[in-house]
Motif scaffolding. Structure first.
Motif, PDB file in Angstrom:
ATOM      1  N   LEU A 195      -0.203  -1.335 -10.378  1.00  0.00           N
ATOM      2  CA  LEU A 195      -1.436  -0.578 -10.607  1.00  0.00           C
ATOM      3  C   LEU A 195      -2.670  -1.461 -10.663  1.00  0.00           C
ATOM      4  N   GLU A 196      -2.478  -2.765 -10.910  1.00  0.00           N
ATOM      5  CA  GLU A 196      -3.577  -3.727 -10.889  1.00  0.00           C
ATOM      6  C   GLU A 196      -3.098  -4.976 -10.156  1.00  0.00           C
ATOM      7  N   ASN A 197      -3.996  -5.624  -9.430  1.00  0.00           N
ATOM      8  CA  ASN A 197      -3.615  -6.820  -8.682  1.00  0.00           C
ATOM      9  C   ASN A 197      -2.897  -7.810  -9.591  1.00  0.00           C
ATOM     10  N   ASN A 243       0.818  -1.230   0.000  1.00  0.00           N
ATOM     11  CA  ASN A 243       0.000   0.000   0.000  1.00  0.00           C
ATOM     12  C   ASN A 243       0.847   1.272   0.000  1.00  0.00           C
ATOM     13  N   PHE A 244       1.979   1.230  -0.711  1.00  0.00           N
ATOM     14  CA  PHE A 244       2.874   2.387  -0.736  1.00  0.00           C
ATOM     15  C   PHE A 244       2.243   3.553  -1.503  1.00  0.00           C
ATOM     16  N   ILE A 245       1.509   3.243  -2.585  1.00  0.00           N
ATOM     17  CA  ILE A 245       0.806   4.294  -3.324  1.00  0.00           C
ATOM     18  C   ILE A 245      -0.485   4.608  -2.573  1.00  0.00           C
ATOM     19  N   LEU A 246      -0.673   5.866  -2.239  1.00  0.00           N
ATOM     20  CA  LEU A 246      -1.875   6.242  -1.501  1.00  0.00           C
ATOM     21  C   LEU A 246      -3.134   5.938  -2.324  1.00  0.00           C
ATOM     22  N   PRO A 247      -4.211   5.470  -1.678  1.00  0.00           N
ATOM     23  CA  PRO A 247      -5.407   5.007  -2.396  1.00  0.00           C
ATOM     24  C   PRO A 247      -5.944   5.979  -3.441  1.00  0.00           C
ATOM     25  N   LYS A 248      -5.977   7.265  -3.149  1.00  0.00           N
ATOM     26  CA  LYS A 248      -6.609   8.207  -4.078  1.00  0.00           C
ATOM     27  C   LYS A 248      -5.796   8.409  -5.361  1.00  0.00           C
ATOM     28  N   PHE A 249      -4.531   7.959  -5.357  1.00  0.00           N
ATOM     29  CA  PHE A 249      -3.708   8.125  -6.544  1.00  0.00           C
ATOM     30  C   PHE A 249      -3.635   6.863  -7.407  1.00  0.00           C
ATOM     31  N   ARG A 250      -4.057   5.719  -6.884  1.00  0.00           N
ATOM     32  CA  ARG A 250      -3.916   4.462  -7.635  1.00  0.00           C
ATOM     33  C   ARG A 250      -4.703   4.495  -8.933  1.00  0.00           C
ATOM     34  N   LYS A 251      -5.960   4.881  -8.843  1.00  0.00           N
ATOM     35  CA  LYS A 251      -6.801   4.924 -10.042  1.00  0.00           C
ATOM     36  C   LYS A 251      -6.360   6.048 -10.975  1.00  0.00           C
ATOM     37  N   ILE A 252      -5.923   7.164 -10.416  1.00  0.00           N
ATOM     38  CA  ILE A 252      -5.453   8.284 -11.245  1.00  0.00           C
ATOM     39  C   ILE A 252      -4.276   7.842 -12.111  1.00  0.00           C
ATOM     40  N   LEU A 253      -3.332   7.131 -11.507  1.00  0.00           N
ATOM     41  CA  LEU A 253      -2.160   6.666 -12.246  1.00  0.00           C
ATOM     42  C   LEU A 253      -2.536   5.621 -13.286  1.00  0.00           C
ATOM     43  N   LEU A 254      -3.398   4.681 -12.908  1.00  0.00           N
ATOM     44  CA  LEU A 254      -3.824   3.645 -13.853  1.00  0.00           C
ATOM     45  C   LEU A 254      -4.570   4.267 -15.028  1.00  0.00           C
ATOM     46  N   ASP A 255      -5.497   5.166 -14.751  1.00  0.00           N
ATOM     47  CA  ASP A 255      -6.263   5.806 -15.825  1.00  0.00           C
ATOM     48  C   ASP A 255      -5.345   6.568 -16.770  1.00  0.00           C
ATOM     49  N   ARG A 256      -4.330   7.214 -16.220  1.00  0.00           N
ATOM     50  CA  ARG A 256      -3.401   7.974 -17.054  1.00  0.00           C
ATOM     51  C   ARG A 256      -2.581   7.048 -17.935  1.00  0.00           C
ATOM     52  N   VAL A 257      -2.119   5.932 -17.384  1.00  0.00           N
ATOM     53  CA  VAL A 257      -1.353   4.960 -18.173  1.00  0.00           C
ATOM     54  C   VAL A 257      -2.201   4.415 -19.317  1.00  0.00           C
ATOM     55  N   VAL A 258      -3.434   4.020 -19.006  1.00  0.00           N
ATOM     56  CA  VAL A 258      -4.327   3.483 -20.035  1.00  0.00           C
ATOM     57  C   VAL A 258      -4.592   4.534 -21.101  1.00  0.00           C
ATOM     58  N   LYS A 259      -4.800   5.767 -20.700  1.00  0.00           N
ATOM     59  CA  LYS A 259      -5.037   6.856 -21.652  1.00  0.00           C
ATOM     60  C   LYS A 259      -3.835   7.064 -22.559  1.00  0.00           C
ATOM     61  N   GLU A 260      -2.631   7.048 -21.968  1.00  0.00           N
ATOM     62  CA  GLU A 260      -1.429   7.245 -22.770  1.00  0.00           C
ATOM     63  C   GLU A 260      -1.218   6.080 -23.732  1.00  0.00           C
ATOM     64  N   HIS A 261      -1.581   4.881 -23.303  1.00  0.00           N
ATOM     65  CA  HIS A 261      -1.442   3.721 -24.189  1.00  0.00           C
ATOM     66  C   HIS A 261      -2.363   3.851 -25.397  1.00  0.00           C
ATOM     67  N   ASN A 271      -0.966  -6.466  -4.589  1.00  0.00           N
ATOM     68  CA  ASN A 271      -2.210  -5.736  -4.813  1.00  0.00           C
ATOM     69  C   ASN A 271      -1.924  -4.361  -5.376  1.00  0.00           C
ATOM     70  N   LYS A 272      -2.905  -3.799  -6.053  1.00  0.00           N
ATOM     71  CA  LYS A 272      -2.738  -2.446  -6.583  1.00  0.00           C
ATOM     72  C   LYS A 272      -2.378  -1.507  -5.431  1.00  0.00           C
ATOM     73  N   GLY A 273      -1.372  -0.703  -5.662  1.00  0.00           N
ATOM     74  CA  GLY A 273      -0.887   0.189  -4.609  1.00  0.00           C
ATOM     75  C   GLY A 273       0.393  -0.290  -3.960  1.00  0.00           C
ATOM     76  N   ASP A 274       0.703  -1.583  -4.126  1.00  0.00           N
ATOM     77  CA  ASP A 274       1.971  -2.100  -3.609  1.00  0.00           C
ATOM     78  C   ASP A 274       3.120  -1.661  -4.521  1.00  0.00           C
ATOM     79  N   VAL A 275       4.310  -1.618  -3.969  1.00  0.00           N
ATOM     80  CA  VAL A 275       5.497  -1.249  -4.742  1.00  0.00           C
ATOM     81  C   VAL A 275       6.618  -2.234  -4.431  1.00  0.00           C
ATOM     82  N   LEU A 276       7.233  -2.778  -5.470  1.00  0.00           N
ATOM     83  CA  LEU A 276       8.375  -3.669  -5.315  1.00  0.00           C
ATOM     84  C   LEU A 276       9.641  -2.881  -5.593  1.00  0.00           C
TER      85      LEU A 276
END
Length: 273
Positions: A148-150, A27-45, A184-189
Motif C-alpha cells: 500500500l506504500e512504496n 501494479n496488480f492493485i488498480l490505481p483508484k483502489f490503492r488510496k482507498i485501501l490505504l485510507d481504510r487501513v489507517v482509519k481502522e488502525h 511500489n504501492k499497488g504491487d502484490v507479492l
C-alpha cells in the motif's frame, strides 16, 4: 480492484512461485483502489484504541510495528479484495483441494488463515509461515502481500531466500545472502508460505503499510476465529463464495448429531446469518 493478468504473464508468475518460491505482480492493485485501501487501513488502525506494544502475546521484535488484525471483520472492502477473480486464478492451481467434492472444481475451496495489515518497525527475522518445513511441489498455504506504500531497504522491505521453500528446513537466521524486494504501492507479492522471508528494519519515521493475507488449504486451523467475529451487517452482504473463503464451509461440527464431515458445500450456508 485487481487487474487482469494475461496468460503469458500468468504462466511466468506461477513458474516463479514454483521455482523461486515467490513472484511480484507489478501494479496488480488498480490505481483508484490503492488510496482507498490505504485510507481504510489507517482509519481502522486509529479506531483500535490500543498501542501495538500493549497487545497480549506480542513478541518484543514486533513492538514498534503498526498492526491491524482480522481485517474481514472491519470492512467488507477487504473481503471483496481477497475474493477477486483475478487473485483467485493464482490461488486455485496452488492450494485448491482437487478432492473437495462438495463444491464444483471451478470454485475456490481454500480459506483465509489470517488477514492483517502491518507497517514495519524493527527488523523481522527470517521465518516461514507454513509453521513447519516440508519438501514437495504442493504448498499448503500461500502468503499474499498487498503493498500500500512504496517499500525499500530503508523503510522495511520484504526479504526472501529464493528457492528455500523446497529445502525442507527451518530458517537459518544467521544467513546473510538474502534478496531484498523493493516494491511500489499497488504491487502484490505472492509467496509459497515455506519460503524463508522477513523484513528489513524501518529506519524512517514514516509508515510502510502493506496487508498480509495467508491463504491456506481448507483443513488448516485459522489463526483468528474469523467465522465468529464477522459482524452481521457485513456477513449479510457476503456472497456464498466469500463466506466459503472466510471459512464458513469448513467449521468443525459440535457432534455427530450435527454432521460428521468438515468440508461442506454452499448448502450449509443457509444456516449462517
Amino acid at each position: 480492484m485487481l487487474k487482469k493478468i494475461n496468460k503469458t504473464e500468468f504462466k511466468q508468475h506461477l513458474k516463479n512461485i514454483h521455482v523461486f518460491g515467490f513472484t511480484k505482480v507489478n501494479n496488480f492493485i488498480l490505481p483508484k483502489f490503492r488510496k482507498i485501501l490505504l485510507d481504510r487501513v489507517v482509519k481502522e488502525h486509529k479506531k483500535i484504541g490500543i498501542e501495538t506494544k500493549d497487545l497480549k502475546g506480542l513478541p518484543a521484535r514486533d513492538k514498534k510495528d503498526l498492526r491491524v488484525y482480522n481485517l474481514p471483520e472491519r470492512n467488507k472492502i477487504f473481503t471483496d479484495l481477497i475474493s477477486n477473480n483475478n487473485l483467485e486464478k493464482f490461488l486455485k492451481p496452488l492450494i485448491n483441494d482437487p478432492y473437495y467434492r462438495m463444491l464444483p472444481k471451478n470454485l475456490p475451496n481454500y480459506i483465509v488463515g489470517s488477514f492483517t495489515a502491518r507497517s514495519s518497525g524493527y527488523k523481522l527475522d527470517l521465518h516461514i509461515d507454513s509453521m513447519f518445513p516440508f519438501q514437495g511441489s504442493i504448498p499448503i498455504s500461500i502468503l499474499v502481500l498487498f503493498v500500500l506504500e512504496n517499500m525499500n531497504e530503508k523503510n522495511g522491505a520484504t526479504v526472501v531466500v529464493p528457492g528455500s521453500h523446497l529445502s525442507g528446513n527451518y530458517t537459518d537466521r544467521e544467513l546473510k545472502n538474502v534478496k531484498t524486494i523493493t516494491a511500489n504501492k499497488g504491487d502484490v507479492l505472492i509467496l509459497d508460505s515455506r519460503i524463508w522471508h522477513g523484513t528489513t528494519e524501518n529506519k524512517t519515521k514514516k509508515s510502510r503499510w502493506l496487508m498480509n493475507v495467508l491463504f491456506t488449504q481448507w483443513w488448516l486451523k485459522q489463526q483468528v476465529n474469523i467465522t465468529e467475529t464477522i459482524p452481521k451487517n457485513i456477513l449479510s452482504k457476503l456472497s456464498n463464495k466469500q463466506k466459503q473463503i472466510l471459512g464458513y464451509c469448513s467449521i468443525p461440527p459440535n457432534s455427530e448429531r450435527e454432521r460428521v464431515n468438515t468440508k461442506c458445500g454452499y448448502d450449509i450456508l443457509k444456516n449462517i446469518k
